[in-house]
Design an enzyme around this catalytic site. Structure first.
Site, PDB file in Angstrom:
ATOM      1  CG  ASP A 206      -2.172   0.813   1.018  1.00 51.60           C
ATOM      2  OD1 ASP A 206      -2.186   1.662   0.101  1.00 51.60           O
ATOM      3  OD2 ASP A 206      -3.138   0.624   1.769  1.00 51.60           O
ATOM      4  CD1 TRP A 207       0.366   5.942  -3.242  1.00 57.07           C
ATOM      5  CD2 TRP A 207       0.090   3.744  -3.477  1.00 57.07           C
ATOM      6  NE1 TRP A 207       0.325   5.662  -4.601  1.00 57.07           N
ATOM      7  CE2 TRP A 207       0.164   4.316  -4.769  1.00 57.07           C
ATOM      8  CE3 TRP A 207      -0.067   2.367  -3.382  1.00 57.07           C
ATOM      9  CZ2 TRP A 207       0.073   3.579  -5.936  1.00 57.07           C
ATOM     10  CZ3 TRP A 207      -0.151   1.624  -4.545  1.00 57.07           C
ATOM     11  CH2 TRP A 207      -0.086   2.222  -5.804  1.00 57.07           C
TER      12      TRP A 207
END
Length: 821
Positions: free
Chosen positions: A225-226
């Site tokens: 995920d970012w």
């Protein structure tokens, strides 16, 4: 470009080039290697639409209802169509990876981004996700199914540590991913932010290499995920292929020295590169083929699909006096539309899943079109806004030399995209607009910021969000302050124009947090009124019409990524409005909107209650389609609605008290918990009414099931529409283990089918069950175990024990053990 010869390219890549391929170039793109004609991949957020590569001022897109609404359709064919449309929209935006769907379960109804996931049940979530993924990937667009795994607390989840038994993980929080891996083979999987049993998911070898790759045999690409990567060697050793977004924090030179110093094996690096190159080959048609412009953008086909999903997700919860469906052709009937949702319908939750829709269908416009504007009076009654955003303190400069300018129609702006050349991480934004008053009346203006800012009217400062406001902020370890919306009142004169300006300064609140510290603001504008007087006005209006329709609930202020709710209650003024209107007119129709469960303190007084979720851009049309019978409601609750927060399975272990989340409820979440404890919720999972009636009969179940001879078995039932309208029924098939050696739920959903039946018609419905329908994860054997003994098939209209319609016993011939798919 053509397909990449993976073995040949792997042999030709230099060490630096391999490293470059394993991290993002910028917010949305990976790196390209021009020397070897290796293109970049571009990603886009989902799961309710394809936003493209801009949080701010990006191209509009088709905004579908929330995933909990999609879950409420119980319609796999519809999800296949949704996936195909989203795949096309992703390509239209120039992207090749859709960061969706979300399949984590709502362990607690308070999770801020719970609306992004299909529902509380792993079987429903995994099967709907499978068709969604198959639809998207039929367009040569990859899905990055997320968040692997158990991402069911949203506020600062990077610091959370989940502690759960392997059985709890296998049977609930991993199972939707397993089903999707088997039935759809998503080309990518995105890890979550938190730790599971002491190890962050992005560097969890058991979670990625053991379960995902070895046990399930899945061979796609794993991305973070970012800003969800927290190590160099550990993450790659565990199986995390791609760090996102770019530029890299944990790879680059750090990874180079890890390889040179033999902390990371070349074979591990090559395996990750191979996974990336294989993904490139899968999305190659989306990279090269031109989009058919005749169906691109806002098309009638997409509008029709969006409206269908929204209408078929709506759940009829109460219809005691048979008021619904309304008759649009009944002469002289007067309607009142009351509540915040009349003019500001809730179309989406907040955060990365939000986007700018092509349009928004408002309930007032839809009702006027149906019955004529002369028969409709609208009154908002109260507002339902509530915002927490980030803010910080010190000095500012008034004069700013612009380095980039643009125009926008967006009132909410989040600057998390790649900055133009010449703009550093810290920057200023000046937003200017003109308000021309249509009438002489007080107007309320509001401002909230991610950063720090001030609002001016005609050059005079009216709102100051530079200085600290302790009463309007919440201190957190990660951010200096969260800003609540601050308002001011403008005494506007008809025809006069007012210049409104906001100055925003962004500073990196926390280094390396990235998009979370990029800055943003929202300017709000609405009529200013005395709340008591407005409530009295709305109540009086309700008395004077035949049918008051109240539309109210939550919105993206309340349910948003990174901010979990503290309560199940609606805003007090909203509950007060609903209660007052119900008292004023017994024909009141209450339509609630929320992505996850809410409480209804007035539910006993309400005779007619409809839940419409976040309905996407067709919200208004869809609500009226159901209220007036153009669509016979077939939505069923994808999450259980409790009577109170204290009754929920995770009540004692959800929140930020110690950041150690012990999943003490085990496999008992959602309806499983309430049924096991014999503590009925307000509305059970799977519940929903129709304008017609159905009769069930002739349940057929094999007397004995032998999994060694055949890994699946069929159950069938006959369904008849005994009412006066054509309609759809959700046939729900649950399995009860009567003689288990471990504690199991009373029953578990293991199959379902949506069936359309005309008035008087009879159809035979067959549902196929597999070995997972009768098994559990055995801690002793460290395998799935189906125990010899007695089981029952339960056909029901919801998980409520009182909604069972047919039940039949069968025997399992022997014990069966397995570890793979």
């Amino acid at each position: 470009m053509g397909l990449i010869d993976v073995d040949k390219v792997l042999a030709e890549l230099t060490l630096h080039e391999k490293i470059e391929l394993l991290s993002g170039h910028d917010t949305w793109r990976t790196n390209a290697i021009e020397r070897l004609i290796i293109p970049a991949i571009t990603t886009t957020d989902g799961p309710h639409g394809a936003r493209g590569t801009s949080f701010f001022n990006g191209p509009p897109g088709m905004l579908l209802p929330s995933a909990t609404a999609m879950g409420a359709t119980f319609d796999r064919k519809l999800m296949l169509s949704v996936g195909r449309m989203l795949g096309r929209e992703t390509r239209e935006k120039g992207c090749q990876v859709l960061l969706a769907p979300t399949v984590c379960l709502q362990r607690s109804p308070l999770i801020g981004r719970g609306f992004e996931a299909f529902g509380e049940d792993p079987w429903l979530s995994g099967t709907l996700a499978s068709d969604y993924v198959n639809g998207v990937q039929s367009e040569s667009v990859a899905c990055a199914i997320k968040h692997y795994a158990a991402h069911d607390q949203s506020t600062m989840s990077q610091e959370d540590s989940i502690w759960a038994s392997e059985r709890t993980l296998r049977e609930l929080h991993l199972l939707p991913f397993q089903i999707a891996a088997k039935q759809a083979n998503p080309w990518s999987i995105m890890t979550s932010y938190h730790k599971i049993n002491g190890i962050h998911t992005a560097e969890h070898p058991w979670l990625i290499n053991q379960v995902l790759r070895e046990d399930w045999g899945w061979d796609g690409l794993v991305m973070s995920d970012w800003f969800g990567t927290y190590s160099t060697t550990e993450a790659l050793d565990a199986g995390l292929d791609l760090e996102m977004p770019g530029p890299t924090r944990w790879r680059g030179q750090l990874l180079f020295w890890a390889v040179i110093s033999k902390k990371l094996k070349q074979a591990t690096l090559n395996a990750a590169v191979r996974n990336y190159l294989n993904l490139l080959n899968k999305v190659q048609p989306a990279l090269e083929q031109q989009v058919d412009q005749s169906t691109a953008g806002d098309s009638p086909e997409k509008r029709k699909l969006c409206r269908k999903v929204a209408a078929e997700s709506i759940v009829l919860l109460k219809n005691e006096n048979g008021i619904l469906p309304l008759d649009a052709k009944r002469p002289g009937t007067k309607y009142a539309l009351i509540g915040p949702g009349v003019l500001y319908p809730a179309v989406s939750g907040g955060g990365s899943s939000d986007l700018m829709p092509y349009y928004i269908s408002k309930p007032l416009d839809a009702l006027n079109e149906l019955v004529g504007a002369e028969n409709v009076t609208a009154n908002i009654g109260c507002y339902g806004f509530y915002v927490e955003y980030f803010m910080q303190e010190p000095d500012m400069a008034r004069e700013i030399k612009p380095l980039a300018t643009t125009t926008t129609t967006q009132a909410q702006m989040f600057f998390a995209d790649n900055l133009p050349d010449g703009i550093s991480e810290g920057y200023w934004v000046r937003v200017m607009t003109t308000y021309t008053a249509e009438a002489t009346r007080p107007i309320q203006l509001g401002l909230c910021v991610a950063g720090k800012g001030r609002l001016y009217i005609d050059g005079v400062e009216k709102i100051d969000l530079f200085r600290s406001h302790p009463e309007k902020t919440l201190q957190t370890p990660m951010f200096d302050q969260y800003s609540m919306e601050v308002t001011t009142v403008l005494d506007a004169q008809k025809g006069q124009s007012y210049e409104i300006m906001v100055l925003l300064q962004n500073e990196s609140l926390t280094p390396s947090v990235g998009a979370l510290s990029s800055g943003g603001l929202r300017i709000g504008c609405c009529e200013h009124f005395d709340p008591a007087a407005k409530l009295a006005e709305a109540t009086e209006l309700a008395r004077t019409v035949d049918y008051p329709i109240v539309i109210a609930g939550l919105n993206s202020d309340w349910e948003s990524e990174a901010i979990d709710r503290k309560s199940l209650a609606l805003a007090p003024q909203v509950d007060n409005l609903i209660e007052a209107v119900i008292r004023a007119n017994p024909n009141t129709i209450v339509v609630t909107q929320a992505g996850c469960p809410i409480t209804f303190p007035w539910v006993d007084s309400a005779k007619t209650l409809v839940h419409a979720w976040y309905g996407g851009q067709e919200t208004g049309n869809a609500i009226m389609d159901v209220l007036f019978g153009k669509v016979n409601p077939s939505g069923r609750l994808s999450v259980t609605f409790p009577k109170r927060l204290e009754d929920t399975p995770a009540f004692l272990s959800f929140g930020k008290q110690d950041k150690m989340l012990h999943y003490g409820e085990g496999v008992f979440i959602g309806h499983r918990y309430y049924e096991k404890l014999k503590t009925p919720p307000l509305f059970y999972f799977g519940y929903g009414l129709s304008y017609t009636t159905f009769a069930y009969r002739d349940l057929k179940v094999p007397q004995t099931v032998d999994l060694a001879a055949r890994p699946t078995f069929d159950v069938s039932v006959t369904l008849q529409n005994t009412g006066t309208r054509d309609g759809a029924e959700i046939v729900q098939v649950y399995v009860a283990d009567l003689e288990s050696s471990v504690q199991r739920p009373v029953k578990e959903l293991k199959g379902y089918q949506k069936v359309y039946v005309a008035v008087g018609e009879t159809v035979d419905v067959s549902v196929t069950l597999d070995k997972y329908a009768i098994s559990f994860w055995s801690q002793d054997h460290e395998q799935w175990l189906a125990e010899q003994g007695s089981f029952e098939i339960v056909v029901a209209t919801s998980a409520d024990p009182e909604d069972e319609v047919l039940r039949q016993r069968f025997e399992l011939a022997d014990d069966y053990l397995w570890s793979g798919m």
